[in-house]
Scaffold this motif. Sequence first.
Motif: not given
Length: 893
Positions: A505-509, A535-539, A542-548
């Motif tokens: 999840t942390c790298i967008g997987n 460690n990273r939560n940039f826009e 994490i997932h394209p539909l999750v804004k926060t």
Amino acid sequence: MSTTLRQLSQDMLSVHEQKYHYYSLTRAADKLGDISRLPKSMKVLLENLLRWQDGDSVTEEDIAALAGWLKNAHADREIAYRPARVLMQDFTGVPAVVDLAAMREAVKRLGGDVAKVNPLSPVDLVIDHSVTVDHFGDEDAFEENVRLEMERNHERYVFLRWGQKAFNRFSVVPPGTGICHQVNLEYLGQAVWHEEQAGQEVAYPDTLVGTDSHTTMINALGVLGWGVGGIEAEAAMLGQPVSMLIPDVVGFKLTGKLNPGITATDLVLTVTQMLRKHGVVGKFVEFYGDGLDDLPLADRATIANMAPEYGATCGFFPIDAVTLGYMKLTGRSTQQVALVEAYARAQGLWRNTGDEPVFTSTLALDMGAVESSLAGPKRPQDRVALGDVPAAFRASNELEVNQSLKAHQAVSYQDRRTSQRYQLEDGAVVIAAITSCTNTSNPSVLMAAGLLAKKAVSLGLKRQPWVKASLAPGSKVVSDYLAAARLTPYLDKLGFNLVGYGCTTCIGNSGPLPEEIETAIKQGDLTVGAVLSGNRNFEGRIHPLVKTNWLASPPLVVAYALAGNMTLNLQTDPIGEDTAGNPVYLKDIWPSPEEIAEAVQMVSTDMFHKEYAEVFEGTPEWQQIKVSEAATYDWDGDSTYIRLSPFFDDMEKEPEPVRDIHGARILAMLGDSVTTDHISPAGSIKADSPAGRYLLDHGVERTDFNSYGSRRGNHEVMMRGTFANIRIRNEMVPGVEGGMTRYIPGNEQMAIYDAAMRYQKAGIPLAVIAGKEYGSGSSRDWAAKGPRLQGVRVVIAESFERIHRSNLIGMGILPLEFPSGVTRKTLGLTGDEQIDVQDLNQLTPGGVVKVTLTRMDGSQEELEARCRIDTGNELTYYQNDGILHYVIRNMLQ
């Protein structure tokens, strides 16, 4: 001939009757002056210069400059640093191995010995970035995700298996083993390295560079290391020094102890916020103070890991008794532990109580003041106290935008697993992931998560049905100790089943959300949240539909899965109800320090011995991959993952003289702070993009596109994705976002890649124009390789980020800076101009270069741009058309 400092400093150390030669800082100090109060991290650099002193890449003046840093805690000098080893993850490792394989082809074509193309420093590649959370919430999740990973990445894994056999000093840790940084901390890192050189056993500090920004985690073990781009890593493993400025060092004093209920995650989020505010970009941070006496090594690793988030090159912890205790626990040999202590004490690298080194600047934190925290909604440095999360969620910009468009609403959906109906609301937590090396290397926070789950289950609490929960530890040892503490069943019961050993999840997987959840989010335009121990939560990461996205400790990740919504105040609101219908609060299920300490006692040395005994063996599936024994790779012409790169196609034994640039067209004109994420391909591949069209043309189904990261070994995909970021703004096409440009002459608008290929066909060189801080962000090799393959010969910017500047030179692209006060705007550039760059055969580091602009009406303007080739080494690389060309030519001699 006078004795060099290197010769003068040679000494001998005896440890358990084994003799080690070393380069003594104490002996060197006889000539350099008192260096006892140098920061420990600087002493590591000083030893490195001393050991490599050759009068050319490292001179006595370099060594004296570093020792003289003490005078004003600053030094303006570039030095050549040679790390002991290189660490890679698979996304960045595949293109590096492609380059090594391509170098072998070039050496073979030019009549050289291909066996010379081998790493000169040890290289460990850990496959940890490829597993995705497709399956979750059941006992088959791990097996299913691993099966899918092996299917999707088979071509890449065949190639890496070949590399493992073909190259010396190159080891591959197979998939399903752990995250590179945790494997490095628990197994690979030695604190003090030793090897035979010219018949003598030589000891020196363990140092490294890694192709992942969180390489800094190993600083917790007193090992100096940080992340670099693939190009620098390749150069380092082939024996080239890493060019760097002598850093400023910020001292961070830790005192006191964490209060009960406060975790290492809360501490690191506080430290990150403080250091970001202080400003430590490009600097070393070194931790000191008597608070370290009781700070466990796993907590230090949590802090060191997030150096990229606070912006520092590294976050260094000196060697002390805590270091030795951790090395014993994790199964390092008695001899190794004794060597580390003896060497650190002899060299002044040992941390003594009351040490106060000299620093450029300092901060201090009483750990007793740390409170329970998260960071979000989109930056790791934006710490929010637990009780303030609902307000922070409501205040997030995305939510305000949404609220102005619609009334607050919920969307009803039917759960596909149970057929029950639920309401999905704004603030819903749709992802709760215990993931990432930052926290999964820390037994205290993982045991806390397990204990919290146990208490929750005993009271009858359940995970909310819309939450996608997952557990992705950084090593198999984590599964062993959770099982030993009998906590696994409770995590499983709440849906935190094992999904894989990797970054996930942390790298967008994070994988897809259940279809009905994705539909509900889109239908209601809902602002939902992810809570992860990463460690990273940039826009958009994490997932394209999750804004926060919110960073939190593992126990808080479990708590939010139970609560199910970011708008609940976990300090004051009930987290759920027990079986009798009574409210249950977070404080009711939070484990006590005594319970956590008792659980942590279950972690044993045997677990580390067991899991790392066959760390390079891999699963039966990995072992069954058939590979050729040939010294050169058998390239598959139909592969869409691995292709022979064309960088060395036209290379000859001798470099051609550097050619001037005539009639270059501008490919893109960009603003300030264009990051390597804007330039380098990353994330998902769109079907209508040049890369998507290429894959479709090669028979790849849309569902099998995988990511740009997984296809970094195919230059055809990567050059098509260069400058294709959906958020990049090329000023040549005002009002348009995405990788578009105008083809000049004429005004046809097209994809940057398509224009570049048309220019290339016509034999026209290309230029990129930019503002300040061009190439900021993480170091990405394809941010330099991609433009090179598109035909870019020069980048003219107001200023450059350090690593990207050196990467451009490494790929034979000339970085030039506008004269002071001159910009693309003051010049009134439109992108229609032609550019000439003259006298490139007379380049000098930092010298002046003549640039002529020819406008559409034929009028001309001359500029004196500053050459940002800063050192003699860099000039040699540029004159050879790139660093790897230079290395090949050396091998041919």
